[in-house]
Design a protein around this motif. Structure first.
Motif, PDB file in Angstrom:
ATOM      1  N   UNK A 264      10.276  -7.208  -0.676  1.00 28.29           N
ATOM      2  CA  UNK A 264      10.481  -6.577   0.623  1.00 28.29           C
ATOM      3  C   UNK A 264      10.173  -5.085   0.597  1.00 28.29           C
ATOM      4  N   UNK A 265      10.199  -4.478  -0.591  1.00 26.47           N
ATOM      5  CA  UNK A 265       9.798  -3.072  -0.740  1.00 26.47           C
ATOM      6  C   UNK A 265       8.280  -2.921  -0.850  1.00 26.47           C
ATOM      7  N   UNK A 266       7.592  -4.026  -1.172  1.00 26.63           N
ATOM      8  CA  UNK A 266       6.170  -3.943  -1.482  1.00 26.63           C
ATOM      9  C   UNK A 266       5.905  -3.646  -2.941  1.00 26.63           C
ATOM     10  N   UNK A 267       6.953  -3.738  -3.775  1.00 32.74           N
ATOM     11  CA  UNK A 267       6.823  -3.463  -5.208  1.00 32.74           C
ATOM     12  C   UNK A 267       6.413  -4.759  -5.914  1.00 32.74           C
ATOM     13  N   UNK A 268       5.144  -5.098  -5.794  1.00 34.84           N
ATOM     14  CA  UNK A 268       4.670  -6.388  -6.274  1.00 34.84           C
ATOM     15  C   UNK A 268       4.567  -6.447  -7.795  1.00 34.84           C
ATOM     16  N   UNK A 269       4.376  -5.320  -8.440  1.00 33.02           N
ATOM     17  CA  UNK A 269       4.351  -5.312  -9.905  1.00 33.02           C
ATOM     18  C   UNK A 269       5.718  -5.681 -10.467  1.00 33.02           C
ATOM     19  N   UNK A 270       6.783  -5.202  -9.825  1.00 35.77           N
ATOM     20  CA  UNK A 270       8.125  -5.572 -10.280  1.00 35.77           C
ATOM     21  C   UNK A 270       8.403  -7.049 -10.027  1.00 35.77           C
ATOM     22  N   UNK A 271       7.874  -7.565  -8.921  1.00 32.13           N
ATOM     23  CA  UNK A 271       7.992  -9.002  -8.659  1.00 32.13           C
ATOM     24  C   UNK A 271       7.340  -9.789  -9.789  1.00 32.13           C
ATOM     25  N   UNK A 272       6.160  -9.337 -10.227  1.00 36.10           N
ATOM     26  CA  UNK A 272       5.442 -10.023 -11.304  1.00 36.10           C
ATOM     27  C   UNK A 272       6.234  -9.983 -12.613  1.00 36.10           C
TER      28      UNK A 272
ATOM     29  N   UNK B 183       0.843  -1.203   0.000  1.00 37.77           N
ATOM     30  CA  UNK B 183       0.000   0.000   0.000  1.00 37.77           C
ATOM     31  C   UNK B 183       0.873   1.246   0.000  1.00 37.77           C
ATOM     32  N   UNK B 184       1.892   1.249   0.830  1.00 42.58           N
ATOM     33  CA  UNK B 184       2.797   2.396   0.879  1.00 42.58           C
ATOM     34  C   UNK B 184       3.502   2.584  -0.461  1.00 42.58           C
ATOM     35  N   UNK B 185       3.949   1.478  -1.065  1.00 48.18           N
ATOM     36  CA  UNK B 185       4.653   1.600  -2.346  1.00 48.18           C
ATOM     37  C   UNK B 185       3.734   2.156  -3.423  1.00 48.18           C
ATOM     38  N   UNK B 186       2.480   1.704  -3.445  1.00 48.53           N
ATOM     39  CA  UNK B 186       1.552   2.220  -4.452  1.00 48.53           C
ATOM     40  C   UNK B 186       1.300   3.704  -4.240  1.00 48.53           C
ATOM     41  N   UNK B 187       1.260   4.138  -2.991  1.00 46.13           N
ATOM     42  CA  UNK B 187       0.981   5.546  -2.704  1.00 46.13           C
ATOM     43  C   UNK B 187       2.191   6.442  -2.929  1.00 46.13           C
ATOM     44  N   UNK B 188       3.380   5.948  -2.540  1.00 46.35           N
ATOM     45  CA  UNK B 188       4.556   6.820  -2.489  1.00 46.35           C
ATOM     46  C   UNK B 188       5.714   6.374  -3.381  1.00 46.35           C
TER      47      UNK B 188
ATOM     48  N   UNK C 184       9.184   4.369  -4.088  1.00 47.08           N
ATOM     49  CA  UNK C 184      10.360   4.156  -3.240  1.00 47.08           C
ATOM     50  C   UNK C 184      11.406   5.200  -3.555  1.00 47.08           C
ATOM     51  N   UNK C 185      12.215   5.524  -2.557  1.00 50.53           N
ATOM     52  CA  UNK C 185      13.288   6.484  -2.751  1.00 50.53           C
ATOM     53  C   UNK C 185      14.415   5.905  -3.588  1.00 50.53           C
ATOM     54  N   UNK C 186      15.349   6.779  -3.967  1.00 53.19           N
ATOM     55  CA  UNK C 186      16.453   6.363  -4.837  1.00 53.19           C
ATOM     56  C   UNK C 186      17.266   5.242  -4.211  1.00 53.19           C
ATOM     57  N   UNK C 187      17.581   5.359  -2.922  1.00 49.90           N
ATOM     58  CA  UNK C 187      18.382   4.329  -2.259  1.00 49.90           C
ATOM     59  C   UNK C 187      17.720   2.972  -2.332  1.00 49.90           C
ATOM     60  N   UNK C 188      16.423   2.915  -1.990  1.00 47.52           N
ATOM     61  CA  UNK C 188      15.728   1.634  -1.954  1.00 47.52           C
ATOM     62  C   UNK C 188      15.575   1.041  -3.346  1.00 47.52           C
ATOM     63  N   UNK C 189      15.353   1.892  -4.332  1.00 50.44           N
ATOM     64  CA  UNK C 189      15.266   1.395  -5.710  1.00 50.44           C
ATOM     65  C   UNK C 189      16.624   0.870  -6.175  1.00 50.44           C
ATOM     66  N   UNK C 190      17.686   1.564  -5.766  1.00 46.38           N
ATOM     67  CA  UNK C 190      19.036   1.152  -6.153  1.00 46.38           C
ATOM     68  C   UNK C 190      19.409  -0.178  -5.501  1.00 46.38           C
ATOM     69  N   UNK C 191      19.202  -0.279  -4.190  1.00 44.02           N
ATOM     70  CA  UNK C 191      19.612  -1.484  -3.467  1.00 44.02           C
ATOM     71  C   UNK C 191      18.815  -2.713  -3.898  1.00 44.02           C
TER      72      UNK C 191
END
Length: 444
Positions: free
Chosen positions: A249-257, A116-121, A123-130
Protein backbone atom coordinates in the motif's frame (compact mmCIF):
# COMPACT_ATOMS: atom_id res chain seq x y z
CA UNK A 1 -14.50 -0.46 -34.39
CA UNK A 2 -17.51 -0.01 -32.10
CA UNK A 3 -16.77 -0.62 -28.44
CA UNK A 4 -19.50 -1.83 -26.16
CA UNK A 5 -19.74 -0.86 -22.52
CA UNK A 6 -18.94 -3.75 -20.25
CA UNK A 7 -18.21 -7.33 -21.18
CA UNK A 8 -19.81 -10.73 -20.93
CA UNK A 9 -16.41 -12.17 -20.11
CA UNK A 10 -15.08 -12.47 -16.56
CA UNK A 11 -12.72 -9.66 -15.50
CA UNK A 12 -9.07 -10.55 -15.65
CA UNK A 13 -5.92 -8.98 -14.31
CA UNK A 14 -2.60 -8.47 -16.02
CA UNK A 15 0.67 -9.25 -14.21
CA UNK A 16 2.45 -6.25 -12.72
CA UNK A 17 5.59 -5.42 -14.70
CA UNK A 18 7.07 -3.87 -11.58
CA UNK A 19 10.68 -4.93 -12.21
CA UNK A 20 10.98 -3.08 -15.53
CA UNK A 21 12.30 0.48 -15.72
CA UNK A 22 9.32 1.44 -17.90
CA UNK A 23 7.04 0.83 -14.91
CA UNK A 24 8.77 3.71 -13.08
CA UNK A 25 8.95 6.14 -16.04
CA UNK A 26 7.12 9.20 -14.74
CA UNK A 27 6.24 10.52 -18.19
CA UNK A 28 4.70 7.20 -19.21
CA UNK A 29 2.88 7.05 -15.87
CA UNK A 30 1.36 10.51 -16.35
CA UNK A 31 0.25 9.55 -19.86
CA UNK A 32 -1.53 6.46 -18.54
CA UNK A 33 -3.03 8.37 -15.60
CA UNK A 34 -4.43 10.93 -18.03
CA UNK A 35 -5.87 8.20 -20.25
CA UNK A 36 -7.60 6.38 -17.41
CA UNK A 37 -8.71 9.56 -15.64
CA UNK A 38 -10.35 10.68 -18.87
CA UNK A 39 -12.34 7.45 -19.04
CA UNK A 40 -13.34 7.82 -15.38
CA UNK A 41 -14.36 11.43 -15.95
CA UNK A 42 -16.66 10.37 -18.78
CA UNK A 43 -18.26 7.62 -16.70
CA UNK A 44 -18.38 8.76 -13.05
CA UNK A 45 -20.24 5.74 -11.73
CA UNK A 46 -17.58 5.26 -9.00
CA UNK A 47 -18.25 8.67 -7.43
CA UNK A 48 -19.76 7.23 -4.24
CA UNK A 49 -17.13 4.55 -3.54
CA UNK A 50 -14.39 6.55 -1.85
CA UNK A 51 -12.77 10.00 -1.92
CA UNK A 52 -10.37 9.30 -4.81
CA UNK A 53 -13.03 9.74 -7.48
CA UNK A 54 -14.68 12.89 -6.07
CA UNK A 55 -11.16 14.35 -5.78
CA UNK A 56 -10.54 13.59 -9.46
CA UNK A 57 -13.89 14.94 -10.62
CA UNK A 58 -13.48 18.15 -8.60
CA UNK A 59 -10.06 18.70 -10.17
CA UNK A 60 -11.58 18.25 -13.63
CA UNK A 61 -14.66 20.41 -12.97
CA UNK A 62 -12.57 23.23 -11.51
CA UNK A 63 -10.01 23.22 -14.32
CA UNK A 64 -9.98 25.75 -17.16
CA UNK A 65 -11.07 23.22 -19.78
CA UNK A 66 -13.34 21.15 -17.51
CA UNK A 67 -11.57 18.13 -18.98
CA UNK A 68 -8.66 16.04 -17.72
CA UNK A 69 -6.23 17.93 -19.96
CA UNK A 70 -6.91 21.02 -17.85
CA UNK A 71 -5.66 19.35 -14.65
CA UNK A 72 -2.02 19.93 -13.78
CA UNK A 73 0.01 16.74 -13.69
CA UNK A 74 1.27 17.49 -10.18
CA UNK A 75 -2.34 17.37 -8.97
CA UNK A 76 -2.72 13.76 -10.12
CA UNK A 77 -0.95 12.92 -6.86
CA UNK A 78 -3.99 14.17 -4.91
CA UNK A 79 -6.08 11.42 -6.48
CA UNK A 80 -3.43 8.75 -5.91
CA UNK A 81 -3.10 9.65 -2.22
CA UNK A 82 -6.84 9.17 -1.70
CA UNK A 83 -6.77 5.60 -3.06
CA UNK A 84 -6.19 2.89 -0.47
CA UNK A 85 -6.37 -0.05 -2.91
CA UNK A 86 -9.64 -1.55 -1.70
CA UNK A 87 -10.26 -2.82 -5.28
CA UNK A 88 -14.00 -2.13 -5.14
CA UNK A 89 -14.03 0.05 -8.27
CA UNK A 90 -12.44 -2.78 -10.23
CA UNK A 91 -14.60 -5.52 -8.76
CA UNK A 92 -18.03 -3.92 -8.52
CA UNK A 93 -18.38 -0.80 -10.67
CA UNK A 94 -16.06 -0.36 -13.62
CA UNK A 95 -17.41 -1.63 -16.98
CA UNK A 96 -14.05 -1.14 -18.70
CA UNK A 97 -11.82 -3.59 -16.84
CA UNK A 98 -9.86 -6.09 -18.94
CA UNK A 99 -10.60 -7.92 -21.19
CA UNK A 100 -12.43 -4.73 -22.34
CA UNK A 101 -10.14 -3.02 -24.89
CA UNK A 102 -9.91 0.10 -22.71
CA UNK A 103 -8.09 -2.01 -20.13
CA UNK A 104 -8.86 0.04 -17.02
CA UNK A 105 -7.35 -1.28 -13.79
CA UNK A 106 -7.62 1.77 -11.56
CA UNK A 107 -6.26 0.20 -8.34
CA UNK A 108 -3.15 -1.21 -9.97
CA UNK A 109 -2.54 2.07 -11.78
CA UNK A 110 -2.69 3.77 -8.38
CA UNK A 111 -0.27 1.14 -7.07
CA UNK A 112 2.12 1.96 -9.92
CA UNK A 113 1.88 5.67 -9.06
CA UNK A 114 2.59 4.89 -5.40
CA UNK A 115 5.58 2.79 -6.43
CA UNK A 116 6.96 5.65 -8.55
CA UNK A 117 6.56 8.04 -5.65
CA UNK A 118 8.23 5.60 -3.25
CA UNK A 119 11.20 5.14 -5.57
CA UNK A 120 11.59 8.90 -5.90
CA UNK A 121 10.94 9.97 -2.31
CA UNK A 122 10.85 6.92 -0.06
CA UNK A 123 8.46 7.10 2.88
CA UNK A 124 8.30 9.22 5.99
CA UNK A 125 8.97 7.91 9.49
CA UNK A 126 5.27 7.46 10.30
CA UNK A 127 4.52 5.43 7.19
CA UNK A 128 7.60 3.27 7.62
CA UNK A 129 6.69 2.69 11.27
CA UNK A 130 3.03 1.84 10.65
CA UNK A 131 3.88 -0.55 7.82
CA UNK A 132 6.56 -2.39 9.83
CA UNK A 133 4.05 -4.61 11.61
CA UNK A 134 6.50 -7.32 12.62
CA UNK A 135 8.99 -4.89 14.15
CA UNK A 136 6.31 -3.01 16.07
CA UNK A 137 4.71 -6.25 17.20
CA UNK A 138 7.93 -7.79 18.46
CA UNK A 139 8.66 -4.69 20.52
CA UNK A 140 5.15 -4.45 21.91
CA UNK A 141 5.10 -8.19 22.68
CA UNK A 142 7.29 -7.43 25.68
CA UNK A 143 4.58 -7.33 28.40
CA UNK A 144 5.69 -4.13 30.09
CA UNK A 145 5.98 -2.40 26.71
CA UNK A 146 2.53 -3.59 25.65
CA UNK A 147 1.02 -2.25 28.88
CA UNK A 148 2.75 1.11 28.44
CA UNK A 149 1.77 1.47 24.76
CA UNK A 150 -1.85 0.54 25.47
CA UNK A 151 -2.02 3.00 28.38
CA UNK A 152 -0.57 5.83 26.29
CA UNK A 153 -2.98 5.12 23.46
CA UNK A 154 -5.86 5.76 25.86
CA UNK A 155 -4.54 9.08 27.19
CA UNK A 156 -5.92 12.18 25.37
CA UNK A 157 -2.75 14.19 26.02
CA UNK A 158 -0.52 11.43 24.66
CA UNK A 159 -2.76 11.05 21.62
CA UNK A 160 -2.62 14.78 20.91
CA UNK A 161 1.17 14.59 21.06
CA UNK A 162 1.14 11.51 18.81
CA UNK A 163 -0.95 13.41 16.27
CA UNK A 164 1.50 16.31 16.22
CA UNK A 165 4.66 14.23 16.07
CA UNK A 166 3.67 11.06 14.20
CA UNK A 167 0.59 12.14 12.28
CA UNK A 168 -1.65 9.47 13.86
CA UNK A 169 -5.08 11.02 14.40
CA UNK A 170 -5.88 11.58 18.05
CA UNK A 171 -9.47 10.35 17.74
CA UNK A 172 -8.76 7.06 15.98
CA UNK A 173 -9.36 4.10 18.28
CA UNK A 174 -6.27 1.93 17.96
CA UNK A 175 -5.96 -1.83 18.48
CA UNK A 176 -4.29 -2.84 21.70
CA UNK A 177 -1.20 -5.00 21.84
CA UNK A 178 -1.50 -8.32 23.63
CA UNK A 179 0.95 -9.08 26.42
CA UNK A 180 1.11 -12.71 25.27
CA UNK A 181 1.61 -13.57 21.60
CA UNK A 182 -0.54 -16.13 19.84
CA UNK A 183 2.06 -18.59 18.64
CA UNK A 184 3.69 -19.57 21.99
CA UNK A 185 0.31 -20.37 23.51
CA UNK A 186 -1.24 -22.13 20.52
CA UNK A 187 -2.69 -25.53 21.40
CA UNK A 188 -1.20 -28.44 19.45
CA UNK A 189 -3.48 -30.41 17.17
CA UNK A 190 -4.70 -33.83 18.15
CA UNK A 191 -3.97 -36.76 15.88
CA UNK A 192 -7.18 -36.75 13.86
CA UNK A 193 -7.54 -38.80 10.71
CA UNK A 194 -6.96 -36.78 7.55
CA UNK A 195 -10.26 -36.54 5.66
CA UNK A 196 -9.62 -35.21 2.18
CA UNK A 197 -12.85 -34.13 0.50
CA UNK A 198 -13.91 -33.14 -2.99
CA UNK A 199 -13.40 -29.43 -2.28
CA UNK A 200 -10.79 -29.24 0.47
CA UNK A 201 -7.53 -30.76 1.71
CA UNK A 202 -7.97 -32.68 4.96
CA UNK A 203 -5.37 -30.84 7.01
CA UNK A 204 -4.66 -27.18 7.57
CA UNK A 205 -1.57 -25.00 8.00
CA UNK A 206 -2.40 -21.80 9.87
CA UNK A 207 -0.61 -18.62 8.77
CA UNK A 208 -1.48 -16.60 11.82
CA UNK A 209 -0.67 -13.04 10.57
CA UNK A 210 0.94 -10.13 12.42
CA UNK A 211 -2.38 -8.88 13.73
CA UNK A 212 -3.34 -12.16 15.36
CA UNK A 213 0.16 -12.73 16.68
CA UNK A 214 0.49 -9.35 18.34
CA UNK A 215 -2.93 -7.74 18.72
CA UNK A 216 -5.77 -10.24 18.99
CA UNK A 217 -4.34 -13.71 19.69
CA UNK A 218 -7.82 -14.85 20.70
CA UNK A 219 -8.78 -14.98 17.01
CA UNK A 220 -6.03 -17.50 16.38
CA UNK A 221 -7.14 -19.61 19.34
CA UNK A 222 -10.73 -19.44 18.07
CA UNK A 223 -9.62 -20.72 14.67
CA UNK A 224 -7.68 -23.60 16.20
CA UNK A 225 -10.63 -24.51 18.43
CA UNK A 226 -12.94 -24.64 15.39
CA UNK A 227 -10.52 -26.85 13.48
CA UNK A 228 -10.12 -29.10 16.50
CA UNK A 229 -13.87 -29.39 17.05
CA UNK A 230 -14.32 -30.40 13.42
CA UNK A 231 -11.49 -32.93 13.69
CA UNK A 232 -9.24 -31.21 11.16
CA UNK A 233 -5.55 -31.77 11.99
CA UNK A 234 -3.51 -28.58 11.81
CA UNK A 235 -0.05 -27.12 12.17
CA UNK A 236 1.22 -23.57 12.51
CA UNK A 237 3.41 -22.35 9.68
CA UNK A 238 6.90 -22.84 11.04
CA UNK A 239 8.29 -19.54 9.78
CA UNK A 240 6.25 -16.49 8.86
CA UNK A 241 6.70 -12.77 8.37
CA UNK A 242 4.29 -9.96 7.47
CA UNK A 243 2.36 -10.82 4.30
CA UNK A 244 3.53 -7.54 2.72
CA UNK A 245 0.19 -5.78 2.29
CA UNK A 246 1.20 -2.69 4.35
CA UNK A 247 4.34 -2.29 2.24
CA UNK A 248 2.35 -2.82 -0.96
CA UNK A 249 0.00 0.00 0.00
CA UNK A 250 3.04 2.29 0.35
CA UNK A 251 4.33 1.29 -3.08
CA UNK A 252 7.41 -0.28 -1.46
CA UNK A 253 7.50 -3.25 -3.81
CA UNK A 254 11.09 -4.23 -3.02
CA UNK A 255 10.10 -4.79 0.61
CA UNK A 256 7.14 -6.85 -0.57
CA UNK A 257 9.58 -9.01 -2.55
CA UNK A 258 11.82 -9.50 0.51
CA UNK A 259 8.85 -10.59 2.63
CA UNK A 260 7.78 -12.95 -0.14
CA UNK A 261 11.22 -14.57 0.03
CA UNK A 262 10.67 -15.28 3.73
CA UNK A 263 7.09 -16.48 3.49
CA UNK A 264 6.70 -18.40 0.28
CA UNK A 265 9.28 -21.23 0.68
CA UNK A 266 7.77 -22.68 3.90
CA UNK A 267 4.23 -22.06 2.66
CA UNK A 268 4.95 -23.74 -0.68
CA UNK A 269 6.40 -26.78 1.09
CA UNK A 270 3.18 -27.13 3.08
CA UNK A 271 1.02 -26.61 -0.02
CA UNK A 272 2.90 -29.32 -1.90
CA UNK A 273 2.47 -31.64 1.09
CA UNK A 274 -1.30 -31.41 0.81
CA UNK A 275 -2.15 -28.73 3.36
CA UNK A 276 -4.78 -26.06 3.00
CA UNK A 277 -3.25 -22.77 4.12
CA UNK A 278 -5.69 -20.70 6.17
CA UNK A 279 -5.23 -17.10 7.29
CA UNK A 280 -7.59 -15.30 9.72
CA UNK A 281 -7.20 -11.83 8.13
CA UNK A 282 -8.66 -11.16 4.63
CA UNK A 283 -5.91 -8.77 3.52
CA UNK A 284 -3.27 -11.40 4.17
CA UNK A 285 -5.27 -14.05 2.33
CA UNK A 286 -5.69 -11.68 -0.62
CA UNK A 287 -1.98 -10.95 -0.70
CA UNK A 288 -1.21 -14.60 -1.41
CA UNK A 289 -4.27 -15.20 -3.59
CA UNK A 290 -3.90 -12.16 -5.85
CA UNK A 291 -1.12 -9.62 -5.36
CA UNK A 292 1.93 -11.88 -5.10
CA UNK A 293 0.82 -14.04 -8.05
CA UNK A 294 0.49 -10.85 -10.14
CA UNK A 295 3.91 -9.64 -9.02
CA UNK A 296 5.58 -13.03 -9.57
CA UNK A 297 3.53 -14.74 -12.31
CA UNK A 298 6.31 -17.16 -13.29
CA UNK A 299 7.08 -18.35 -9.75
CA UNK A 300 5.79 -21.92 -9.33
CA UNK A 301 6.00 -21.74 -5.53
CA UNK A 302 3.86 -18.60 -5.46
CA UNK A 303 1.32 -20.41 -7.63
CA UNK A 304 1.33 -23.42 -5.32
CA UNK A 305 0.64 -21.19 -2.32
CA UNK A 306 -2.11 -19.35 -4.22
CA UNK A 307 -3.86 -22.63 -5.02
CA UNK A 308 -3.66 -23.82 -1.40
CA UNK A 309 -4.79 -20.55 0.22
CA UNK A 310 -8.21 -20.40 1.90
CA UNK A 311 -10.19 -17.88 3.85
CA UNK A 312 -11.25 -19.75 7.05
CA UNK A 313 -14.96 -19.53 6.27
CA UNK A 314 -14.35 -20.49 2.67
CA UNK A 315 -12.71 -23.64 4.05
CA UNK A 316 -15.49 -24.33 6.59
CA UNK A 317 -18.34 -23.87 4.10
CA UNK A 318 -16.65 -26.12 1.56
CA UNK A 319 -16.21 -28.73 4.29
CA UNK A 320 -19.91 -28.36 5.06
CA UNK A 321 -20.80 -28.99 1.42
CA UNK A 322 -18.79 -32.20 1.61
CA UNK A 323 -20.59 -33.26 4.79
CA UNK A 324 -17.55 -32.78 7.02
CA UNK A 325 -18.54 -29.77 9.14
CA UNK A 326 -20.32 -30.47 12.41
CA UNK A 327 -23.71 -28.85 12.99
CA UNK A 328 -23.90 -29.49 16.75
CA UNK A 329 -24.47 -25.83 17.62
CA UNK A 330 -25.51 -25.20 21.21
CA UNK A 331 -26.07 -21.44 21.37
CA UNK A 332 -28.04 -19.08 19.10
CA UNK A 333 -26.30 -15.84 18.20
CA UNK A 334 -29.36 -13.59 17.92
CA UNK A 335 -28.98 -10.57 15.64
CA UNK A 336 -25.61 -10.25 13.94
CA UNK A 337 -24.74 -7.19 11.85
CA UNK A 338 -22.06 -8.56 9.56
CA UNK A 339 -19.80 -6.43 7.35
CA UNK A 340 -17.99 -8.00 4.41
CA UNK A 341 -14.56 -6.37 4.10
CA UNK A 342 -13.40 -5.28 0.67
CA UNK A 343 -10.43 -7.64 0.70
CA UNK A 344 -12.79 -10.56 1.33
CA UNK A 345 -15.14 -9.53 -1.49
CA UNK A 346 -12.23 -9.26 -3.93
CA UNK A 347 -11.46 -12.95 -3.40
CA UNK A 348 -14.57 -13.87 -5.47
CA UNK A 349 -15.57 -16.68 -3.13
CA UNK A 350 -19.10 -15.51 -2.33
CA UNK A 351 -20.43 -14.70 1.14
CA UNK A 352 -18.94 -17.68 2.93
CA UNK A 353 -18.90 -16.10 6.39
CA UNK A 354 -22.59 -15.24 6.15
CA UNK A 355 -23.35 -18.79 4.99
CA UNK A 356 -21.51 -20.24 7.98
CA UNK A 357 -23.17 -17.98 10.55
CA UNK A 358 -26.60 -18.69 9.10
CA UNK A 359 -26.08 -22.39 9.79
CA UNK A 360 -26.52 -21.56 13.48
CA UNK A 361 -30.17 -21.90 14.60
CA UNK A 362 -31.65 -18.79 16.18
CA UNK A 363 -29.31 -16.46 14.29
CA UNK A 364 -30.34 -13.53 12.10
CA UNK A 365 -27.53 -12.17 9.94
CA UNK A 366 -27.84 -8.71 8.39
CA UNK A 367 -25.15 -8.36 5.74
CA UNK A 368 -23.59 -5.02 4.73
CA UNK A 369 -21.65 -4.99 1.45
CA UNK A 370 -19.91 -1.64 1.31
CA UNK A 371 -16.41 -0.33 2.00
CA UNK A 372 -16.14 0.91 5.58
CA UNK A 373 -13.26 3.23 4.68
CA UNK A 374 -10.57 2.28 7.19
CA UNK A 375 -8.13 0.19 5.16
CA UNK A 376 -5.24 -0.82 7.38
CA UNK A 377 -3.18 2.24 8.21
CA UNK A 378 -4.95 4.74 5.89
CA UNK A 379 -7.76 5.61 8.29
CA UNK A 380 -5.30 5.97 11.16
CA UNK A 381 -3.46 8.88 9.56
CA UNK A 382 -4.20 12.46 10.55
CA UNK A 383 -4.90 13.65 7.01
CA UNK A 384 -7.29 10.79 6.14
CA UNK A 385 -9.19 10.10 9.38
CA UNK A 386 -12.12 12.37 8.55
CA UNK A 387 -12.31 10.94 5.01
CA UNK A 388 -12.32 7.47 6.53
CA UNK A 389 -15.24 8.29 8.83
CA UNK A 390 -17.16 9.94 5.99
CA UNK A 391 -16.77 6.92 3.70
CA UNK A 392 -17.97 4.70 6.51
CA UNK A 393 -21.18 6.59 7.36
CA UNK A 394 -23.52 4.45 5.22
CA UNK A 395 -21.97 1.33 6.75
CA UNK A 396 -22.35 2.67 10.30
CA UNK A 397 -26.02 3.39 9.68
CA UNK A 398 -26.78 0.05 8.03
CA UNK A 399 -24.98 -1.91 10.73
CA UNK A 400 -27.01 -0.16 13.46
CA UNK A 401 -30.45 -0.54 11.84
CA UNK A 402 -31.29 -4.09 13.07
CA UNK A 403 -30.47 -3.26 16.70
CA UNK A 404 -27.82 -6.01 16.68
CA UNK A 405 -26.49 -8.14 19.48
CA UNK A 406 -23.15 -8.36 17.67
CA UNK A 407 -21.18 -6.19 15.26
CA UNK A 408 -18.90 -8.40 13.21
CA UNK A 409 -16.47 -8.26 10.29
CA UNK A 410 -13.83 -10.66 9.02
CA UNK A 411 -11.46 -7.67 9.23
CA UNK A 412 -10.99 -6.91 12.94
CA UNK A 413 -9.71 -3.41 12.20
CA UNK A 414 -12.81 -2.63 10.13
CA UNK A 415 -15.02 -3.92 12.94
CA UNK A 416 -13.38 -1.58 15.44
CA UNK A 417 -13.73 1.32 13.01
CA UNK A 418 -17.40 0.50 12.43
CA UNK A 419 -18.21 0.29 16.14
CA UNK A 420 -16.46 3.64 16.66
CA UNK A 421 -18.49 5.17 13.83
CA UNK A 422 -21.76 3.73 15.13
CA UNK A 423 -21.16 5.47 18.49
CA UNK A 424 -24.39 5.56 20.54
CA UNK A 425 -26.31 3.90 17.70
CA UNK A 426 -24.47 0.66 18.54
CA UNK A 427 -26.58 0.34 21.67
CA UNK A 428 -25.56 -2.78 23.58
CA UNK A 429 -23.99 -4.47 20.55
CA UNK A 430 -20.73 -6.30 21.19
CA UNK A 431 -17.88 -6.40 18.66
CA UNK A 432 -17.04 -10.03 17.91
CA UNK A 433 -15.14 -11.62 15.05
CA UNK A 434 -17.03 -14.27 13.03
CA UNK A 435 -14.55 -16.92 14.23
CA UNK A 436 -15.39 -15.98 17.82
CA UNK A 437 -19.11 -16.12 17.06
CA UNK A 438 -18.90 -19.57 15.47
CA UNK A 439 -16.91 -20.85 18.42
CA UNK A 440 -19.50 -19.40 20.79
CA UNK A 441 -22.27 -21.10 18.80
CA UNK A 442 -20.54 -24.46 19.18
CA UNK A 443 -20.08 -23.82 22.90
CA UNK A 444 -16.39 -24.75 22.82
Amino acid sequence: MTLREGSLEAPTRHPLDWRSEAFYDEGALHKELERVFDICHGCRRCVNLCTAFPTLFDLVDNSKTMEVDGVEKKDFRKVVDQCYLCDMCYMTKCPYVPPHPWNVDFPHLMLRAKAVKFRQQGAGFRDRLLSSTDAMGRLAAIPVVAQAVNALNRLPLARTLMQKTLGVHKDRQLPEYASRKFRPGAAPSRAHAVKVSKNTPGRVAVYSTCYVNYNEPGLGHDLLALLEHNEVPYVLVEQEACCGMPKLELGDLESVAKLKQKNVPPLAALAKSGYAIVTPVPSCTLMFKQELPLMFPEDADVKAVQDAMFDPFEYFVLRAKDGLLKRDFKHPLGKVSYHIPCHARVQNMGQKTREALQMVPGTQVTTVERCAGHDGTWGVKREYFEHSMKIGRPVFRQMAEPGPDYVSSDCPIAARHILQGMAEDAGKAVKAHPLTLLRKAYGI
